[in-house]
Design a protein around this motif. Sequence first.
Motif, PDB file in Angstrom:
ATOM      1  N   TYR A  74      31.933  39.920  35.969  1.00 44.32           N
ATOM      2  CA  TYR A  74      32.304  39.492  34.611  1.00 44.32           C
ATOM      3  C   TYR A  74      31.649  40.407  33.575  1.00 44.32           C
ATOM      4  CZ  TYR A  74      32.577  36.865  30.305  1.00 44.32           C
ATOM      5  OH  TYR A  74      32.811  36.516  29.001  1.00 44.32           O
ATOM      6  N   GLY A  75      30.368  40.690  33.753  1.00 39.15           N
ATOM      7  CA  GLY A  75      29.649  41.533  32.806  1.00 39.15           C
ATOM      8  C   GLY A  75      30.251  42.918  32.674  1.00 39.15           C
ATOM      9  N   ASN A  78      33.920  42.820  31.188  1.00 41.39           N
ATOM     10  CA  ASN A  78      33.954  42.440  29.771  1.00 41.39           C
ATOM     11  C   ASN A  78      32.980  43.252  28.937  1.00 41.39           C
ATOM     12  OD1 ASN A  78      35.850  39.979  29.579  1.00 41.39           O
ATOM     13  ND2 ASN A  78      34.670  39.658  31.439  1.00 41.39           N
ATOM     14  N   HIS A  79      32.550  44.374  29.491  1.00 44.71           N
ATOM     15  CA  HIS A  79      31.707  45.341  28.780  1.00 44.71           C
ATOM     16  C   HIS A  79      30.431  44.722  28.231  1.00 44.71           C
ATOM     17  CE1 HIS A  79      35.175  47.880  29.278  1.00 44.71           C
ATOM     18  NE2 HIS A  79      35.914  46.945  28.721  1.00 44.71           N
ATOM     19  N   LYS A  80      29.825  43.835  29.012  1.00 43.10           N
ATOM     20  CA  LYS A  80      28.544  43.237  28.618  1.00 43.10           C
ATOM     21  C   LYS A  80      27.385  44.149  28.994  1.00 43.10           C
ATOM     22  CE  LYS A  80      30.568  39.499  27.219  1.00 43.10           C
ATOM     23  NZ  LYS A  80      30.750  39.249  25.806  1.00 43.10           N
ATOM     24  N   SER A  82      26.323  48.344  29.640  1.00 44.05           N
ATOM     25  CA  SER A  82      26.757  49.730  29.470  1.00 44.05           C
ATOM     26  C   SER A  82      26.004  50.575  30.488  1.00 44.05           C
ATOM     27  CB  SER A  82      26.452  50.226  28.051  1.00 44.05           C
ATOM     28  OG  SER A  82      25.056  50.357  27.869  1.00 44.05           O
TER      29      SER A  82
END
Length: 103
Positions: A74-75, A78-80, A82
């Motif tokens: 999920y991270g 969803n670009h949580k 980098s």
Amino acid sequence: RDGANVVVIDDIITSGHSVLSVVDALRHGKDGKRANVLAVFSIFDWDFPSVNKKFEEAGVIKHHITDFDTVLRYGFENHKFSENSLENTNFSERIARFCEDFR
């Protein structure tokens, strides 16, 4: 009551030790009253293979709402996270070392 069907609920499963101790206590009972543990449910499960093996060996079915792989997926999706933040914090190395402890 003796023979009661129960489900054990835990917030997080890491090593499995605490929840499997509860299962064992329920199965062995007290004053001749034992429970039939149907399953263990948790909110979060690290889902380590060695811990899964402990549950299998104990004959315990384990369910969870989410696990580590799902949170990571999920991270990333969803670009949580980098690439830069992971490199700067040695996140991937820290996670790898942590996971090695439970294999």
